[in-house]
Design an enzyme around this catalytic site. Structure first.
Site, short mmCIF file in Angstrom:
data_model
loop_
_atom_site.label_atom_id
_atom_site.label_comp_id
_atom_site.label_asym_id
_atom_site.label_seq_id
_atom_site.Cartn_x
_atom_site.Cartn_y
_atom_site.Cartn_z
N PHE A 111 -4.22 -1.82 -20.80
CA PHE A 111 -5.29 -2.79 -21.50
C PHE A 111 -4.44 -3.63 -22.44
O PHE A 111 -4.96 -3.59 -23.70
CB PHE A 111 -6.45 -2.25 -22.27
CG PHE A 111 -7.43 -1.65 -20.93
CD1 PHE A 111 -8.35 -2.80 -20.01
CD2 PHE A 111 -7.72 -0.47 -20.78
CE1 PHE A 111 -9.03 -2.34 -19.28
CE2 PHE A 111 -8.66 0.13 -19.98
CZ PHE A 111 -9.37 -0.91 -19.01
N CYS A 112 -3.18 -4.11 -22.19
CA CYS A 112 -2.57 -4.65 -23.32
C CYS A 112 -2.72 -5.97 -23.40
O CYS A 112 -2.87 -6.91 -22.49
CB CYS A 112 -1.08 -4.74 -22.58
SG CYS A 112 -0.31 -3.02 -22.55
N LYS A 113 -3.37 -6.20 -24.48
CA LYS A 113 -4.00 -7.71 -25.00
C LYS A 113 -3.43 -7.76 -26.72
O LYS A 113 -2.64 -6.88 -27.04
CB LYS A 113 -5.31 -7.67 -25.25
CG LYS A 113 -6.13 -7.09 -23.89
CD LYS A 113 -5.87 -8.19 -22.99
CE LYS A 113 -6.73 -7.96 -21.44
NZ LYS A 113 -6.54 -6.99 -20.76
N PRO A 114 -3.31 -9.04 -26.94
CA PRO A 114 -2.60 -9.25 -28.26
C PRO A 114 -3.29 -8.26 -29.36
O PRO A 114 -4.60 -8.34 -29.52
CB PRO A 114 -2.98 -10.81 -28.46
CG PRO A 114 -3.05 -11.38 -27.19
CD PRO A 114 -3.88 -10.35 -26.19
N GLY A 115 -2.39 -7.88 -29.98
CA GLY A 115 -3.00 -6.66 -31.21
C GLY A 115 -3.53 -5.44 -30.67
O GLY A 115 -4.23 -4.73 -31.56
N ARG A 116 -3.75 -5.14 -29.49
CA ARG A 116 -4.45 -3.82 -29.07
C ARG A 116 -3.76 -3.35 -27.59
O ARG A 116 -3.28 -4.44 -27.02
CB ARG A 116 -5.90 -4.27 -28.84
CG ARG A 116 -6.30 -4.84 -27.68
CD ARG A 116 -7.56 -4.45 -27.04
NE ARG A 116 -7.24 -3.18 -26.56
CZ ARG A 116 -8.39 -2.26 -26.00
NH1 ARG A 116 -9.65 -2.76 -25.86
NH2 ARG A 116 -8.12 -1.52 -25.20
N CYS A 161 0.81 -1.23 0.10
CA CYS A 161 0.08 -0.12 -0.06
C CYS A 161 0.88 1.15 -0.18
O CYS A 161 1.73 1.40 1.04
CB CYS A 161 -0.94 0.08 1.29
SG CYS A 161 -1.76 1.62 1.41
#
Length: 278
Positions: free
Chosen positions: A260-265, A121
């Site tokens: 929001f790191c996701k495959p392709g975005r 914290c």
């Protein structure tokens, strides 16, 4: 003081405990069975014999954690200001006993606060709200990263979560090289602790850890942005979202924050000029 490898073990189950649980599935309440649960222990960082902070953490890679915490909290500017570390059992937990340079120890005593953490914290122990946030020098724009290489890093992030694979209970932080390959990573029940472990490891590694970005499996809080910036990390990728304060801090200190790191975005919150999109 000898630098011991207390945290090195041969089996990931050294960081889990078997507990008897009841599993519910639709239309089926199964009888009690054994399952793995992640260990979480109090870890005290003790500088020159004085306890500075107690954090809840996974009981491994603790010298990296102590180094990263010391750097990201501004206790030291360089790993050379820590002369040695010992990890020893203490009542109901562990202590990392840190041999700190005299000059840094005097500075620590001058601003010492009672900081009791719950898996990292950032506000616990701060006496006034005005004390939240540390002055961070604006980062240079010396790094770039091709977003086309991010998918490779995301695919292998959980390779550094062996305890998480067994328990579903840990966060990961890894160092992404410009190629998208992961130079290394760490896990912990606390997301801030996992990042501190990574930052401590990075500070003692070679040149391949100078270029690239940090990747965390969690959301990005203001403290994670601040810790990264304090250690000279220019780009921070997070699998989940960023908070408003994290975005504000990243904007002020010139850190490129991506969530929001996701495959392709991915969602780029601040300073996109470091990023290359194929």
């Amino acid at each position: 003081m000898n630098n011991i490898l207390f945290e090195e073990v041969l089996n990931v189950t050294d960081f889990t405990t078997s507990r008897q649980l009841t599993l519910w599935k639709r239309e089926d309440l199964q009888s009690p069975q054994l399952d793995d649960v992640a260990e979480e222990v109090p870890v005290a960082l003790v500088y020159n014999g004085i306890s500075h902070v107690v954090m809840m953490a996974s009981p491994k890679d603790l010298t990296h954690f102590a180094m990263g915490f010391s750097l990201s909290e501004g206790i030291i500017d360089s790993p050379r200001e820590i002369y040695g570390m010992d990890v020893v059992p203490s009542c109901n937990g562990l202590e990392v006993q840190i041999d700190l340079s005299s000059r840094r120890f005097m500075g620590l005593k001058a601003r010492r606060r009672a900081l009791a953490g719950r898996t990292g914290c950032g506000v616990c122990g701060v006496e006034q709200l005005n004390d939240i946030g540390k002055p961070v020098q604006p980062l240079p724009f010396s790094q770039t990263f091709n977003l086309g290489n991010l998918d490779r890093a995301l695919k292998h992030l959980n390779d550094f979560q062996p305890t998480g694979k067994l328990t579903g209970c840990t966060h990961a932080a890894a160092w992404v090289m410009p190629s998208g390959e992961l130079a290394g990573g760490h896990e912990d029940v606390g997301r801030h602790v996992a990042l501190d472990k990574l930052l401590g490891r990075r500070a003692t590694e070679g040149e391949e850890w100078r270029q690239g970005a940090a990747l965390v499996s969690s959301r990005a809080s203001y403290e994670m942005v601040q810790k990264s910036a304090m250690c000279g990390v220019e780009i921070l990728f997070a699998v989940s979202a960023a908070t408003t304060l994290a975005v504000d801090v990243a904007e002020r200190c010139n850190l490129t924050l991506v969530g929001f790191c996701k495959p392709g975005r991915a969602t780029i919150y601040t300073h996109p000029q470091r990023l290359i999109a194929d």
